[in-house]
Design a protein around this motif. Structure first.
Motif, PDB file in Angstrom:
ATOM      1  N   ARG A 281     -57.200 -22.599 -84.834  1.00  0.00           N
ATOM      2  CA  ARG A 281     -57.122 -24.052 -85.007  1.00  0.00           C
ATOM      3  C   ARG A 281     -58.382 -24.524 -85.741  1.00  0.00           C
ATOM      4  NH1 ARG A 281     -55.669 -28.369 -80.173  1.00  0.00           N
ATOM      5  NH2 ARG A 281     -55.272 -30.102 -81.579  1.00  0.00           N
ATOM      6  N   PHE A 282     -58.464 -24.115 -87.002  1.00  0.00           N
ATOM      7  CA  PHE A 282     -59.656 -24.514 -87.749  1.00  0.00           C
ATOM      8  C   PHE A 282     -59.300 -24.866 -89.185  1.00  0.00           C
ATOM      9  CE2 PHE A 282     -59.807 -19.724 -87.220  1.00  0.00           C
ATOM     10  CZ  PHE A 282     -59.210 -19.421 -88.434  1.00  0.00           C
ATOM     11  N   VAL A 283     -58.007 -24.928 -89.483  1.00  0.00           N
ATOM     12  CA  VAL A 283     -57.604 -25.135 -90.875  1.00  0.00           C
ATOM     13  C   VAL A 283     -57.855 -26.584 -91.279  1.00  0.00           C
ATOM     14  CG1 VAL A 283     -55.695 -24.990 -92.516  1.00  0.00           C
ATOM     15  CG2 VAL A 283     -55.839 -23.373 -90.621  1.00  0.00           C
ATOM     16  N   PRO A 284     -58.789 -26.811 -92.179  1.00  0.00           N
ATOM     17  CA  PRO A 284     -59.024 -28.202 -92.578  1.00  0.00           C
ATOM     18  C   PRO A 284     -57.897 -28.699 -93.494  1.00  0.00           C
ATOM     19  CG  PRO A 284     -60.601 -26.716 -93.609  1.00  0.00           C
ATOM     20  CD  PRO A 284     -59.657 -25.863 -92.861  1.00  0.00           C
ATOM     21  N   PRO A 285     -57.681 -30.010 -93.522  1.00  0.00           N
ATOM     22  CA  PRO A 285     -56.576 -30.566 -94.314  1.00  0.00           C
ATOM     23  C   PRO A 285     -56.603 -30.116 -95.770  1.00  0.00           C
ATOM     24  CG  PRO A 285     -57.616 -32.279 -93.015  1.00  0.00           C
ATOM     25  CD  PRO A 285     -58.404 -31.043 -92.778  1.00  0.00           C
ATOM     26  N   VAL A 286     -57.794 -29.921 -96.303  1.00  0.00           N
ATOM     27  CA  VAL A 286     -57.877 -29.572 -97.717  1.00  0.00           C
ATOM     28  C   VAL A 286     -57.193 -28.220 -97.995  1.00  0.00           C
ATOM     29  CG1 VAL A 286     -60.190 -28.518 -97.535  1.00  0.00           C
ATOM     30  CG2 VAL A 286     -59.482 -29.547 -99.684  1.00  0.00           C
ATOM     31  N   ILE A 287     -57.271 -27.318 -97.012  1.00  0.00           N
ATOM     32  CA  ILE A 287     -56.602 -26.006 -97.164  1.00  0.00           C
ATOM     33  C   ILE A 287     -55.096 -26.174 -96.988  1.00  0.00           C
ATOM     34  CG2 ILE A 287     -56.251 -23.789 -95.990  1.00  0.00           C
ATOM     35  CD1 ILE A 287     -58.773 -23.463 -97.261  1.00  0.00           C
ATOM     36  N   ALA A 288     -54.741 -26.929 -95.944  1.00  0.00           N
ATOM     37  CA  ALA A 288     -53.318 -27.148 -95.673  1.00  0.00           C
ATOM     38  C   ALA A 288     -52.661 -27.763 -96.903  1.00  0.00           C
ATOM     39  CB  ALA A 288     -53.159 -28.046 -94.455  1.00  0.00           C
ATOM     40  N   ASP A 289     -53.371 -28.675 -97.523  1.00  0.00           N
ATOM     41  CA  ASP A 289     -52.856 -29.381 -98.686  1.00  0.00           C
ATOM     42  C   ASP A 289     -52.733 -28.442 -99.885  1.00  0.00           C
ATOM     43  OD1 ASP A 289     -52.028 -31.988 -98.954  1.00  0.00           O
ATOM     44  OD2 ASP A 289     -53.699 -32.444-100.317  1.00  0.00           O
ATOM     45  N   LYS A 290     -53.794 -27.686-100.115  1.00  0.00           N
ATOM     46  CA  LYS A 290     -53.816 -26.813-101.293  1.00  0.00           C
ATOM     47  C   LYS A 290     -52.706 -25.763-101.226  1.00  0.00           C
ATOM     48  CE  LYS A 290     -56.609 -23.684-104.006  1.00  0.00           C
ATOM     49  NZ  LYS A 290     -57.743 -22.791-103.969  1.00  0.00           N
ATOM     50  N   TYR A 291     -52.527 -25.190-100.043  1.00  0.00           N
ATOM     51  CA  TYR A 291     -51.535 -24.120 -99.913  1.00  0.00           C
ATOM     52  C   TYR A 291     -50.201 -24.638 -99.407  1.00  0.00           C
ATOM     53  CZ  TYR A 291     -55.267 -20.937-100.993  1.00  0.00           C
ATOM     54  OH  TYR A 291     -56.270 -20.282-101.638  1.00  0.00           O
ATOM     55  N   LYS A 292     -50.068 -25.961 -99.395  1.00  0.00           N
ATOM     56  CA  LYS A 292     -48.828 -26.603 -98.905  1.00  0.00           C
ATOM     57  C   LYS A 292     -48.427 -25.974 -97.570  1.00  0.00           C
ATOM     58  CE  LYS A 292     -47.749 -28.855-102.894  1.00  0.00           C
ATOM     59  NZ  LYS A 292     -49.136 -28.822-103.399  1.00  0.00           N
ATOM     60  N   LEU A 293     -49.420 -25.813 -96.715  1.00  0.00           N
ATOM     61  CA  LEU A 293     -49.151 -25.171 -95.433  1.00  0.00           C
ATOM     62  C   LEU A 293     -48.383 -26.125 -94.544  1.00  0.00           C
ATOM     63  CD1 LEU A 293     -52.390 -23.284 -94.374  1.00  0.00           C
ATOM     64  CD2 LEU A 293     -50.297 -22.412 -95.434  1.00  0.00           C
ATOM     65  N   HIS A 294     -47.322 -25.652 -94.032  1.00  0.00           N
ATOM     66  CA  HIS A 294     -46.547 -26.447 -93.093  1.00  0.00           C
ATOM     67  C   HIS A 294     -46.565 -25.726 -91.756  1.00  0.00           C
ATOM     68  CE1 HIS A 294     -42.488 -28.308 -91.894  1.00  0.00           C
ATOM     69  NE2 HIS A 294     -43.504 -28.778 -91.232  1.00  0.00           N
ATOM     70  N   LEU A 295     -47.353 -26.265 -90.839  1.00  0.00           N
ATOM     71  CA  LEU A 295     -47.573 -25.596 -89.560  1.00  0.00           C
ATOM     72  C   LEU A 295     -47.357 -26.587 -88.435  1.00  0.00           C
ATOM     73  CD1 LEU A 295     -50.889 -23.901 -90.672  1.00  0.00           C
ATOM     74  CD2 LEU A 295     -48.663 -22.801 -90.465  1.00  0.00           C
ATOM     75  N   PRO A 296     -46.915 -26.104 -87.292  1.00  0.00           N
ATOM     76  CA  PRO A 296     -46.724 -27.040 -86.189  1.00  0.00           C
ATOM     77  C   PRO A 296     -48.073 -27.546 -85.679  1.00  0.00           C
ATOM     78  CG  PRO A 296     -46.420 -24.808 -85.418  1.00  0.00           C
ATOM     79  CD  PRO A 296     -46.624 -24.718 -86.897  1.00  0.00           C
ATOM     80  N   PRO A 297     -48.134 -28.772 -85.219  1.00  0.00           N
ATOM     81  CA  PRO A 297     -49.396 -29.256 -84.662  1.00  0.00           C
ATOM     82  C   PRO A 297     -49.687 -28.578 -83.321  1.00  0.00           C
ATOM     83  CG  PRO A 297     -47.686 -30.954 -84.563  1.00  0.00           C
ATOM     84  CD  PRO A 297     -47.053 -29.751 -85.158  1.00  0.00           C
ATOM     85  N   TYR A 298     -50.965 -28.441 -83.024  1.00  0.00           N
ATOM     86  CA  TYR A 298     -51.364 -27.848 -81.736  1.00  0.00           C
ATOM     87  C   TYR A 298     -51.263 -28.925 -80.660  1.00  0.00           C
ATOM     88  CZ  TYR A 298     -53.288 -23.852 -84.260  1.00  0.00           C
ATOM     89  OH  TYR A 298     -53.437 -22.742 -85.048  1.00  0.00           O
ATOM     90  N   PRO A 299     -50.694 -28.585 -79.509  1.00  0.00           N
ATOM     91  CA  PRO A 299     -50.607 -29.600 -78.453  1.00  0.00           C
ATOM     92  C   PRO A 299     -51.963 -29.848 -77.785  1.00  0.00           C
ATOM     93  CG  PRO A 299     -49.646 -27.532 -77.694  1.00  0.00           C
ATOM     94  CD  PRO A 299     -50.077 -27.303 -79.123  1.00  0.00           C
TER      95      PRO A 299
END
Ligand SMILES: NC(=O)C1=CN([C@@H]2O[C@H](COP(=O)(O)OP(=O)(O)OC[C@H]3O[C@@H](n4cnc5c(N)ncnc54)[C@H](OP(=O)(O)O)[C@@H]3O)[C@@H](O)[C@H]2O)[C@H](O)CC1
Ligand SMILES: Cc1cc2nc3c(=O)[nH]c(=O)nc-3n(C[C@H](O)[C@H](O)[C@H](O)COP(=O)(O)O)c2cc1C
Ligand SMILES: Cc1ncc(COP(=O)(O)O)c(C=O)c1O
Ligand SMILES: [K+]
Length: 528
Positions: A281-299
């Motif tokens: 649980r350390f993926v910053p938004p900039v990475i998620a955005d760049k790689y179009k990462l679609h991951l479930p949110p952590y509860p």
């Protein structure tokens, strides 16, 4: 730019994710967006949007459990690139990421395999960072109450790794050489953590890992003999599997649990075990955005989240073994309200969610029973107070039969409290005062809701809500509707229950007794 990205990604998490289906750089598995189609893909009013966002913590675990969305799978190159970006421009150190990765693995294990049943853990660690994750996980598992052992045959002579080894040695975690390991791992261990290779694995496994992988493969032959075998938990990649093409010849290890880190790699699509978790649980938004990462949110504050289907269980096998301190007659308060307060304080201290939630059971004149949850809003010598609609089903039943029972269950503490008594409305002033202490949205909600009556659709509630929101947008006092107020249950019987082993629970019942014209509470122990 950062804040814009953060904002954008948060919004995506709430609403836009289901629209992602394909992206140039990642492959996606699309789950049937059953619930998504009704919640996300329809135009929603501003109220719906806001209320969804405010509940996103709770919703997120539900979302991931229901497989609502598509999950991104990474190619080997992408995984390595993300790693480099995290540890380059994004300022992370490998130590940090490894610590979080290993902690995610340990918490995933602890969610599924309880140390009371699965205590002996063997972490088999490889020469790279995957092995490092295994060493970190072993340390956390030790602190979680497991008994870890480590097999680390190819030690990496770097301060990070020797530090991890020293930390484990200081906890007296045994290190076993491959020669020390029994050929058949099934008798000595309950959990085998496969931390041999991660996303940098290539070619065919070289010694001694070829043999270690083979020992994990062999365990499946026990499946036919119905002998209990240890479970295999693979970190990031089942070792020996091709990072993208998975178990090419079908003869590789078959982990029971896979903990993918950052995002699952392509091989994870072929994972057939019961428990697929995501950690890191350390993926910053900039990475998620760049790689179009679609991951479930952590509860909530969790370090891991289940992805993929929850295992199908035989409900009849679900049971907890309660282990609690003794609950004895000589320890309890003579007044049950004091005892209730004591336990309520414990529930607060244990950080339980909504410890004031209680089941309220009522019955009308026809004797038919009904139960529902309500929130306790006050307790004193006069009784237990909650608020509701005076035209609801419970209100009708209470007007016909002013007796009710309350039930609290504090799961984390193995405790239950039953209370029975007679019910009266609280005074108008008390209801007025409480009503105006509530958030304005809930005050409007109470006006809108003709509780327990049939509504043609959610839109009707929204529409009325929005009209009233507009009407009171100047901040003026929202008048309490006459149909809304409190009830107070005056207790006549209490039972304090605490779960114990072998179902030999503690049950202490308080019932009123008159002694010399004075009311005292008699305490009886009831059979469990
Ligand atoms: N961002 C994240 O998600 C993080 C993940 N982490 C974990 O790191 C691994 C990837 O770590 P890395 O060190 O890059 O690689 P591996 O652990 O997979 O292993 C590399 C070593 O394994 C040797 N190797 C490779 N193939 C073989 C083989 N066929 N037989 C024997 N040995 C092999 C390799 O040696 P080479 O000489 O071949 O180069 C390396 O010594 C990731 O999967 C996560 O688990 C981080 O902990 C945190 C960030
Ligand atoms: C945790 C929880 C707390 C609730 N608290 C209240 C409450 O304090 N008052 C209330 O009227 N309804 C509350 N509800 C909703 C009730 O359970 C119920 O749906 C509603 O009161 C209508 O019940 P009735 O038709 O039996 O009267 C709560 C529900 C939950 C799950
Ligand atoms: C319908 C209804 N009324 C009242 C309440 C109590 O809420 P509050 O804490 O805002 O008084 C709840 C809580 O869930 C509720 O669902
Ligand atoms: K692995």
């Amino acid at each position: 730019m950062w804040s814009q990205l953060v904002h954008k990604t948060r919004r995506m998490t709430c609403f836009l994710l289901p629209y992602y289906h394909n992206s140039p750089s990642t492959t996606k598995l699309i789950f049937t967006p059953h619930y998504a189609s009704s919640v996300f893909l329809r135009p929603v009013s501003s109220l719906a949007v806001r209320s969804f966002c405010s509940k996103s913590g709770a919703m997120s675990s539900l979302q991931s459990l229901q497989n609502l969305d598509s999950v991104s799978f990474l190619k080997q190159r992408e995984a390595a690139e993300i790693d480099e970006t995290l540890m380059g421009p994004l300022g992370f150190s490998v130590d940090q990421l490894m610590e979080l990765a290993g902690l995610s693995v340990a918490t995933s294990i602890a969610e599924v395999y309880k140390p009371t049943e699965y205590s002996r853990v063997l972490a088999i660690c490889g020469p790279g960072n995957n092995g490092g994750d295994g060493l970190v996980a072993a340390r956390h598992l030790h602190h979680f109450g497991y008994k870890p052992f480590v097999c680390y045959p190819k030690r990496t002579p770097k301060p990070l790794y020797s530090g991890l080894v020293t930390q484990l040695e200081s906890l007296s975690v045994p290190f076993l050489s491959t020669e020390d390991l029994p050929l058949d791992l099934s008798k000595d261990f309950d959990i085998l953590v496969d931390a041999m290779f991660g996303f940098s694995f290539h070619g065919a496994p070289r010694p001694p890992f070829d043999d270690l992988i083979q020992r994990l493969v062999c365990l499946h032959s026990n499946d036919q003999t119905h002998q209990k075998r240890p479970v295999i938990v693979s970190i990031d990649i089942p070792s020996g599997w091709h990072v993208e093409e998975a178990d090419i010849d079908g003869e590789g290890i078959k982990p029971d649990m896979l903990v993918s880190l950052t995002a699952p790699k392509l091989c994870a699509k072929k994972f057939c075990g019961s428990h697929h978790f995501l950690g890191g649980r350390f993926v910053p938004p900039v990475i998620a955005d760049k790689y179009k990462l679609h991951l479930p949110p952590y509860p909530g504050t969790s370090m891991c989240v289940r992805i993929g289907k929850p295992p199908q269980v035989d409900i009849s096998t679900l049971r907890e073994n309660y282990i609690s301190p003794e609950f004895l007659e000589e320890q309890v308060e003579s007044d049950p309200i004091d005892q209730f307060r004591k336990w309520f304080d414990d529930a607060m201290a244990a950080d339980l969610r909504e410890p004031n939630a209680m089941a309220l059971s009522t019955a009308g004149k026809d004797g038919k029973l009904s139960s529902r949850m309500v929130l306790l809003k006050g307790v004193d010598k006069d009784g237990f107070v909650w608020y509701t609609n005076y035209e609801s089903r419970k209100a009708r039943e209470l007007s016909e039969n002013p007796c009710a029972s309350l039930l609290f269950y504090w799961e984390g503490l193995n405790r239950q409290v039953r209370i029975e008594g007679s019910v009266q409305k609280v005074s108008d002033e008390e209801s007025e005062q409480y009503f105006h202490s509530r958030p304005r949205g809930s005050q409007i909600g109470a006006i809108v809701s003709k509780q327990s009556s049939v509504v043609p659709g959610r839109h009707v509630l929204y529409q009325q809500y929005e009209e009233l929101e507009e009407k009171f947008s100047d901040g003026s006092v929202i008048p309490k509707p006459a149909h809304w107020g409190g009830y107070r249950l005056k207790p006549k019987l209490f039972e304090f229950w605490q779960g114990q082993q072998s179902r030999l629970h503690d049950r202490l019942q308080y019932s009123p007794q008159e002694i010399d014209g004075k009311l005292v509470w008699k305490i009886d122990r009831l059979a469990p």
